[in-house]
Design a protein around this motif. Structure first.
Motif, PDB file in Angstrom:
ATOM      1  N   ARG A 293       0.842  -1.196   0.000  1.00 30.54           N
ATOM      2  CA  ARG A 293       0.000   0.000   0.000  1.00 30.54           C
ATOM      3  C   ARG A 293       0.880   1.250   0.000  1.00 30.54           C
ATOM      4  N   TYR A 294       0.405   2.284  -0.693  1.00 31.38           N
ATOM      5  CA  TYR A 294       1.150   3.532  -0.827  1.00 31.38           C
ATOM      6  C   TYR A 294       0.573   4.586   0.120  1.00 31.38           C
ATOM      7  N   PHE A 295       1.460   5.361   0.755  1.00 29.09           N
ATOM      8  CA  PHE A 295       0.985   6.435   1.625  1.00 29.09           C
ATOM      9  C   PHE A 295       1.929   7.629   1.549  1.00 29.09           C
ATOM     10  N   ALA A 296       1.433   8.780   2.034  1.00 26.74           N
ATOM     11  CA  ALA A 296       2.240   9.991   2.141  1.00 26.74           C
ATOM     12  C   ALA A 296       1.836  10.699   3.428  1.00 26.74           C
ATOM     13  N   ILE A 297       2.831  11.044   4.261  1.00 24.07           N
ATOM     14  CA  ILE A 297       2.589  11.801   5.482  1.00 24.07           C
ATOM     15  C   ILE A 297       2.627  13.283   5.111  1.00 24.07           C
ATOM     16  N   LEU A 298       1.501  13.970   5.191  1.00 22.13           N
ATOM     17  CA  LEU A 298       1.413  15.380   4.829  1.00 22.13           C
ATOM     18  C   LEU A 298       1.410  16.206   6.113  1.00 22.13           C
ATOM     19  N   SER A 299       2.401  17.096   6.245  1.00 20.15           N
ATOM     20  CA  SER A 299       2.568  17.785   7.516  1.00 20.15           C
ATOM     21  C   SER A 299       3.226  19.143   7.325  1.00 20.15           C
ATOM     22  N   THR A 300       3.519  19.804   8.445  1.00 18.54           N
ATOM     23  CA  THR A 300       4.279  21.057   8.458  1.00 18.54           C
ATOM     24  C   THR A 300       5.497  20.855   9.354  1.00 18.54           C
ATOM     25  N   GLN A 301       6.559  21.632   9.131  1.00 16.43           N
ATOM     26  CA  GLN A 301       7.778  21.493   9.923  1.00 16.43           C
ATOM     27  C   GLN A 301       7.498  21.667  11.417  1.00 16.43           C
ATOM     28  N   ARG A 302       8.223  20.895  12.217  1.00 17.56           N
ATOM     29  CA  ARG A 302       8.149  20.930  13.678  1.00 17.56           C
ATOM     30  C   ARG A 302       6.757  20.621  14.204  1.00 17.56           C
TER      31      ARG A 302
ATOM     32  N   LEU B 188       4.395  26.326  28.686  1.00 16.48           N
ATOM     33  CA  LEU B 188       5.012  27.272  27.752  1.00 16.48           C
ATOM     34  C   LEU B 188       5.624  28.472  28.464  1.00 16.48           C
ATOM     35  N   SER B 189       5.107  28.804  29.621  1.00 20.38           N
ATOM     36  CA  SER B 189       5.628  29.955  30.369  1.00 20.38           C
ATOM     37  C   SER B 189       7.106  29.783  30.705  1.00 20.38           C
ATOM     38  N   SER B 190       7.570  28.550  30.771  1.00 22.48           N
ATOM     39  CA  SER B 190       8.984  28.282  31.087  1.00 22.48           C
ATOM     40  C   SER B 190       9.846  28.161  29.834  1.00 22.48           C
ATOM     41  N   GLN B 191       9.225  28.315  28.660  1.00 21.11           N
ATOM     42  CA  GLN B 191       9.951  28.111  27.411  1.00 21.11           C
ATOM     43  C   GLN B 191      10.067  29.375  26.570  1.00 21.11           C
ATOM     44  N   ILE B 192       9.348  30.429  26.911  1.00 21.61           N
ATOM     45  CA  ILE B 192       9.336  31.665  26.120  1.00 21.61           C
ATOM     46  C   ILE B 192       9.903  32.804  26.956  1.00 21.61           C
TER      47      ILE B 192
ATOM     48  N   PHE C 178      -2.542  12.883   7.287  1.00 20.05           N
ATOM     49  CA  PHE C 178      -2.340  14.263   7.730  1.00 20.05           C
ATOM     50  C   PHE C 178      -1.861  14.234   9.180  1.00 20.05           C
ATOM     51  N   LEU C 179      -0.785  14.955   9.459  1.00 18.98           N
ATOM     52  CA  LEU C 179      -0.274  15.055  10.826  1.00 18.98           C
ATOM     53  C   LEU C 179       0.026  16.522  11.139  1.00 18.98           C
ATOM     54  N   PHE C 180      -0.704  17.085  12.116  1.00 18.39           N
ATOM     55  CA  PHE C 180      -0.521  18.483  12.478  1.00 18.39           C
ATOM     56  C   PHE C 180      -0.424  18.622  13.994  1.00 18.39           C
ATOM     57  N   ARG C 181      -0.062  19.835  14.430  1.00 17.92           N
ATOM     58  CA  ARG C 181      -0.079  20.161  15.850  1.00 17.92           C
ATOM     59  C   ARG C 181      -1.294  21.035  16.115  1.00 17.92           C
ATOM     60  N   ARG C 182      -1.976  20.754  17.197  1.00 16.44           N
ATOM     61  CA  ARG C 182      -3.105  21.599  17.579  1.00 16.44           C
ATOM     62  C   ARG C 182      -2.581  22.948  18.098  1.00 16.44           C
ATOM     63  N   ASN C 183      -1.559  22.866  18.953  1.00 14.96           N
ATOM     64  CA  ASN C 183      -1.031  24.075  19.572  1.00 14.96           C
ATOM     65  C   ASN C 183       0.055  24.678  18.678  1.00 14.96           C
ATOM     66  N   LEU C 184      -0.330  25.651  17.884  1.00 15.22           N
ATOM     67  CA  LEU C 184       0.600  26.265  16.936  1.00 15.22           C
ATOM     68  C   LEU C 184       1.620  27.163  17.633  1.00 15.22           C
ATOM     69  N   LEU C 185       1.353  27.569  18.870  1.00  8.61           N
ATOM     70  CA  LEU C 185       2.333  28.353  19.617  1.00  8.61           C
ATOM     71  C   LEU C 185       3.518  27.472  20.013  1.00  8.61           C
TER      72      LEU C 185
ATOM     73  N   ARG D 246       4.475  24.906  18.371  1.00 13.41           N
ATOM     74  CA  ARG D 246       5.194  24.673  17.109  1.00 13.41           C
ATOM     75  C   ARG D 246       6.125  25.844  16.814  1.00 13.41           C
ATOM     76  N   MET D 247       5.651  27.072  17.085  1.00 14.83           N
ATOM     77  CA  MET D 247       6.472  28.252  16.833  1.00 14.83           C
ATOM     78  C   MET D 247       7.719  28.247  17.726  1.00 14.83           C
ATOM     79  N   VAL D 248       7.577  27.852  18.965  1.00 16.17           N
ATOM     80  CA  VAL D 248       8.725  27.748  19.881  1.00 16.17           C
ATOM     81  C   VAL D 248       9.740  26.751  19.332  1.00 16.17           C
ATOM     82  N   SER D 249       9.249  25.627  18.847  1.00 20.92           N
ATOM     83  CA  SER D 249      10.127  24.596  18.291  1.00 20.92           C
ATOM     84  C   SER D 249      10.862  25.099  17.057  1.00 20.92           C
TER      85      SER D 249
END
Length: 344
Positions: free
Chosen positions: A98-107, A315-319, A197-204, A206-209
């Motif tokens: 079977r053929y597949f493709a993981i469609l995502s965004t960086q980090r 996140l308060s300890s990472q920004i 499809f693989l995404f992050r719910r918390n885009l903030l 992702r931005m830190v990463s």
């Protein structure tokens, strides 16, 4: 006298036509027989030779067709029997792929997710193939690359070769996928490619990463080397020491841009066979990996990864400018990103 004349004439005639030698006649008959024998043998040998060639040809053409059993009619478009040019599948030639493709965004956790898939003995996910620009320069190059991957001729450390039951790649949305979405969707439908499809719910988060990874590319705190992913708690601790300062002026537009990109990708490929996953859901609930294996129709396995998470805790300890970020997002549709959405 007349009798004598007659006798003389008869004798004269007999003497003028003497008998032919029996030896000469026998030689002529023998030669004729030999010529006929040689001709007959030549004809027979020619017929035997052509029969042998025809027989061997028929053996090559006639073969037992591969028909995977227990395949539902609706699943047949997604079952394939590739014939690689670079190796032979041998006894696995009739095992479906079977053929597949993981469609995502960086980090977004796609690297970690791919290592989980590749820990399965029958899954080959070949990495971020289209990070190389020339491979996505036009749709012809994209199709040529995909054909090679799905024919099992794209050989990487993840390749399972003849044992492969599911083969694919990791594909970022900004790597030609959205630009050529119509042609790629048609390819997915024609070739029977399933989209994960693989995404992050918390885009903030992702931005830190993203900001931390960008810093690591320049500073290289790990002995002068850049690592997007680490395999030890010590390395993760070193990278997590960096706390980015987020530009609050561009924060909302950046979050909106990524949100729109994700929404648009789901819209573009909604008619393909697909599954939608979120990084946070997999972190909290490993049964999501069971769903993925069911989606790919592979035997159930306990999937493992050596990757270690870098950014943990609130996140308060990472920004670095946390209070400014908190003030910017409060009262917006992204306010929920400020909350701790999962624990490790």
């Amino acid at each position: 006298m007349a009798d004598d004349l007659c006798f003389f004439s008869k004798e004269s005639l007999i003497n003028r036509s003497p008998k032919k030698s029996p030896l000469v006649l026998r030689m002529l008959v023998l030669m004729f027989a030999m010529v006929c024998g040689i001709y007959i043998c030549a004809v027979c040998l020619k017929q035997i030779g052509s029969q042998s060639v025809g027989h061997s040809f028929s053996v090559q053409v006639v073969g037992k067709p591969c028909e995977p059993a227990d395949i539902e009619p609706s699943e047949k478009p997604y079952v394939h029997l590739p014939k690689p040019k670079t190796f032979s599948r041998d006894e696995c030639a009739c095992n479906p792929v079977r053929y597949f493709a993981i469609l995502s965004t960086q980090r977004s956790g796609s690297g970690w997710f791919e290592t989980l898939l590749n820990s399965h003995m029958n899954i080959s996910s070949n990495g971020e193939i289209f990070s190389v620009k020339v491979r996505r320069s036009n749709i012809s190059m994209i199709v040529e690359t995909l054909d090679k991957i799905y024919n099992l001729d794209w050989l990487t450390s993840a390749s399972k070769n003849e044992c492969t039951a599911a083969v694919g790649l990791k594909w970022m949305l900004n790597q030609g996928l959205m630009q050529h979405h119509e042609e790629i969707l048609e390819y997915f439908k024609t070739k029977g490619v399933s989209a994960i499809f693989l995404f992050r719910r918390n885009l903030l988060r992702r931005m830190v990463s993203i900001l931390a990874n960008s810093y690591d590319q320049n500073a290289k705190p790990l002995n002068g080397t850049h690592k997007s992913h680490v395999h030890s708690p010590h390395e993760a601790e070193i990278l997590a020491r960096y706390k980015p300062t987020i530009n609050t002026t561009l924060l909302l537009p950046n979050l909106q841009q990524v949100d729109d990109l994700v929404t648009k990708s789901l819209q573009y490929f909604k008619s393909s066979r697909h599954i939608i996953l979120y990084y946070e859901d997999i972190i909290k609930n490993r049964t999501k990996l069971v769903e993925v294996q069911e989606f790919l129709k592979v035997p159930q396995r306990d999937l493992q990864s050596r990757q270690v998470k870098i950014h943990k805790g609130p996140l308060s300890s990472q920004i670095a400018n946390w209070e400014d970020v908190k003030k910017t997002l409060t009262g917006t549709q992204y306010e929920n990103f400020l909350q701790e959405d999962y624990k490790l």
